[in-house]
Write a protein that holds these residues in place. Structure first.
Motif, mmCIF file in Angstrom:
data_model
loop_
_atom_site.group_PDB
_atom_site.id
_atom_site.type_symbol
_atom_site.label_atom_id
_atom_site.label_comp_id
_atom_site.label_asym_id
_atom_site.label_seq_id
_atom_site.Cartn_x
_atom_site.Cartn_y
_atom_site.Cartn_z
ATOM 1 N N THR A 155 -0.855 7.277 -4.552
ATOM 2 C CA THR A 155 0.404 7.837 -5.038
ATOM 3 C C THR A 155 1.177 6.799 -5.838
ATOM 4 O OG1 THR A 155 0.548 9.336 -3.146
ATOM 5 C CG2 THR A 155 2.587 8.897 -4.338
ATOM 6 N N LEU A 156 1.173 5.564 -5.356
ATOM 7 C CA LEU A 156 1.883 4.492 -6.049
ATOM 8 C C LEU A 156 1.278 4.235 -7.425
ATOM 9 C CD1 LEU A 156 4.021 2.241 -5.939
ATOM 10 C CD2 LEU A 156 2.295 0.767 -4.889
ATOM 11 N N VAL A 157 -0.034 4.141 -7.495
ATOM 12 C CA VAL A 157 -0.707 3.876 -8.774
ATOM 13 C C VAL A 157 -0.470 5.016 -9.755
ATOM 14 C CG1 VAL A 157 -2.966 3.629 -9.863
ATOM 15 C CG2 VAL A 157 -2.441 2.328 -7.800
ATOM 16 N N GLU A 158 -0.512 6.257 -9.264
ATOM 17 C CA GLU A 158 -0.270 7.405 -10.148
ATOM 18 C C GLU A 158 1.158 7.398 -10.672
ATOM 19 O OE1 GLU A 158 -1.298 10.806 -7.854
ATOM 20 O OE2 GLU A 158 -3.454 10.385 -7.875
ATOM 21 N N ALA A 159 2.110 6.982 -9.830
ATOM 22 C CA ALA A 159 3.517 6.989 -10.236
ATOM 23 C C ALA A 159 3.817 5.891 -11.249
ATOM 24 C CB ALA A 159 4.414 6.828 -9.012
ATOM 25 N N ILE A 160 3.225 4.712 -11.047
ATOM 26 C CA ILE A 160 3.554 3.562 -11.886
ATOM 27 C C ILE A 160 2.820 3.603 -13.214
ATOM 28 C CG2 ILE A 160 3.501 1.042 -12.039
ATOM 29 C CD1 ILE A 160 5.530 2.274 -10.070
ATOM 30 N N GLY A 161 1.561 4.021 -13.223
ATOM 31 C CA GLY A 161 0.811 4.073 -14.474
ATOM 32 C C GLY A 161 -0.018 2.830 -14.708
ATOM 33 N N ASN A 162 -0.191 2.451 -15.970
ATOM 34 C CA ASN A 162 -1.181 1.445 -16.343
ATOM 35 C C ASN A 162 -0.703 0.004 -16.304
ATOM 36 O OD1 ASN A 162 -2.945 3.560 -16.878
ATOM 37 N ND2 ASN A 162 -2.402 3.644 -19.048
ATOM 38 N N GLN A 173 8.584 -4.749 -4.180
ATOM 39 C CA GLN A 173 9.789 -4.032 -3.778
ATOM 40 C C GLN A 173 9.561 -3.278 -2.481
ATOM 41 O OE1 GLN A 173 12.660 -4.233 -5.612
ATOM 42 N NE2 GLN A 173 13.720 -3.160 -3.965
ATOM 43 N N LEU A 174 8.429 -2.600 -2.360
ATOM 44 C CA LEU A 174 8.137 -1.851 -1.133
ATOM 45 C C LEU A 174 8.011 -2.781 0.066
ATOM 46 C CD1 LEU A 174 5.555 0.707 -2.567
ATOM 47 C CD2 LEU A 174 7.782 1.273 -1.562
ATOM 48 N N MET A 175 7.329 -3.902 -0.112
ATOM 49 C CA MET A 175 7.163 -4.832 1.010
ATOM 50 C C MET A 175 8.487 -5.460 1.426
ATOM 51 S SD MET A 175 3.478 -6.701 0.356
ATOM 52 C CE MET A 175 3.586 -6.952 -1.413
ATOM 53 N N ALA A 176 9.398 -5.648 0.456
ATOM 54 C CA ALA A 176 10.694 -6.233 0.773
ATOM 55 C C ALA A 176 11.604 -5.243 1.494
ATOM 56 C CB ALA A 176 11.370 -6.721 -0.508
ATOM 57 N N ASP A 177 11.472 -3.965 1.157
ATOM 58 C CA ASP A 177 12.401 -2.956 1.685
ATOM 59 C C ASP A 177 11.907 -2.243 2.930
ATOM 60 O OD1 ASP A 177 13.927 -3.635 -0.456
ATOM 61 O OD2 ASP A 177 13.723 -1.736 -1.530
ATOM 62 N N ARG A 189 9.208 8.826 -1.748
ATOM 63 C CA ARG A 189 10.669 8.751 -1.724
ATOM 64 C C ARG A 189 11.182 7.746 -2.759
ATOM 65 N NH1 ARG A 189 11.259 7.615 3.284
ATOM 66 N NH2 ARG A 189 11.877 5.418 3.215
ATOM 67 N N TYR A 190 10.472 6.633 -2.898
ATOM 68 C CA TYR A 190 10.889 5.594 -3.837
ATOM 69 C C TYR A 190 10.631 5.978 -5.283
ATOM 70 C CZ TYR A 190 12.278 1.593 -0.979
ATOM 71 O OH TYR A 190 12.957 0.738 -0.154
ATOM 72 N N TYR A 191 9.498 6.633 -5.554
ATOM 73 C CA TYR A 191 9.069 6.788 -6.933
ATOM 74 C C TYR A 191 8.956 8.227 -7.406
ATOM 75 C CZ TYR A 191 8.347 1.877 -6.366
ATOM 76 O OH TYR A 191 8.562 0.548 -6.101
ATOM 77 N N VAL A 224 16.867 8.069 -9.138
ATOM 78 C CA VAL A 224 15.678 8.660 -8.512
ATOM 79 C C VAL A 224 14.809 7.612 -7.830
ATOM 80 C CG1 VAL A 224 15.631 10.598 -10.121
ATOM 81 C CG2 VAL A 224 14.282 8.551 -10.631
ATOM 82 N N GLY A 225 15.310 6.381 -7.737
ATOM 83 C CA GLY A 225 14.619 5.382 -6.923
ATOM 84 C C GLY A 225 13.799 4.352 -7.644
#
Length: 321
Positions: A155-162, A173-177, A189-191, A224-225
């Protein structure tokens, strides 16, 4: 030697900028762990003149360590190639040399000469496949002693892209939060909405001088996060691309330029369109604004949103200034 960042010469080969920066950073940190006062010179071919490299590599009276980083080594002229090969053949004890080379046909003579000596080499190939980006995200968490689920990773890779730099920022960011295992629900929820309001949309409108639209997209992205560090990463990448394409010969063909810069041809065409109105002074002001915003969103400022808005306005108005 292959695993020792303190090797006299490290050859960094590839077009993935994030991996190149990390490989260079590993060498610098290793040297400064031994000598905190080590002198680091990070240079592109345009900053080098004949004889300068030999002067930089000359032994210090005080025996201090030096790290000499030469980026885009494939663009070095004949005189400088000769200086590099002589330095590699007989490296000074206190000098650590790092050469970053795209690895393509341009500058292959230097690449072959360096490899023939048997130096430490770090491969930084462009990460283009989805599976490779998923593996990269997993590795980011694993190195930090953290984990995320398979569904969360996809899900993360699909949201962020290339963009690998943006993916790395998202992992940080995810590891920090988030404590514990990061699952798909957290990533969603984040992306959620990233496709509609990505950090790269903000960056594109900013470097094109469309201030009002850029601010609108920025506020929507943050709502939107989208993490502030992802926006600063996108802004930095866009401004760097403006600088790199702007410094290239105007008559260079898009395919040749794409190969030399490690960018897809369509991106070269896009950046060339965005170049209109940019001057060297404007680019310097934009890079400074990005650096200030990056420091602010990473803890140096009280309000990341304000810091990003200020950066967007400063960068977009630096165009045509």
């Amino acid at each position: 030697m292959q695993d020792d960042p303190l090797a006299p010469v490290t050859l960094v080969v590839g077009a993935e900028e994030l991996l190149v920066d990390r490989a260079i950073g590993d060498v610098v940190r290793a040297v400064r762990a031994q000598d905190p006062e080590a002198d680091v010179r990070d240079m592109a071919p345009g900053a080098l003149q004949a004889g300068m490299l030999s002067e930089l590599a000359s032994p210090s009276l005080f025996g201090e360590r030096k790290v000499i980083v030469i980026r885009s080594a494939q663009d070095l002229g004949t005189d400088l190639v000769g200086e590099v090969t002589r330095l590699i053949a007989d490296p000074a004890e206190e000098i650590v040399l790092v050469l970053a080379h795209l690895g393509g046909p341009k500058g292959k003579k230097l690449l072959d000469a360096v490899r023939k000596v048997g130096v430490r080499e770090v491969a930084c190939p462009k990460v283009t496949k989805v599976g490779d980006r998923i593996a990269f995200a997993r590795a980011e968490f694993r190195v930090a002693g953290r984990s995320l689920t398979e569904d969360a990773c996809r899900t993360l890779v699909e949201a962020i892209g290339n963009d690998l730099r943006e993916l790395a920022s998202a992992c940080s960011q995810l590891m920090a939060d988030v404590d514990g295992v990061v699952d798909e629900e957290v990533v969603s929820r984040y992306y959620s909405g990233v496709a509609e309001a990505s950090s790269f949309t903000v960056a594109d409108k900013t470097v094109e001088g469309r201030t009002a639209e850029a601010l609108e997209q920025l506020r929507w992205a943050l709502s939107v996060g989208v993490a502030p560090v992802m926006v600063t990463s996108a802004l930095a990448q866009s401004v760097r691309q403006i600088a790199r394409v702007g410094a290239a010969p105007r008559n260079a063909r898009p395919n040749d330029l794409a190969r030399d810069l490690g960018m897809p041809p369509w991106k070269v065409d896009r950046v060339r369109q965005q170049l209109r109105g940019w001057t060297p002074d404007g680019i310097v002001r934009a890079l400074t604004a990005v650096a200030d915003a990056d420091a602010a969103v990473k803890g140096g400022g009280m309000d990341p949103a304000y810091a990003l808005e200020k950066a967007v306005v400063t960068i977009s108005t630096a165009r045509n200034a």
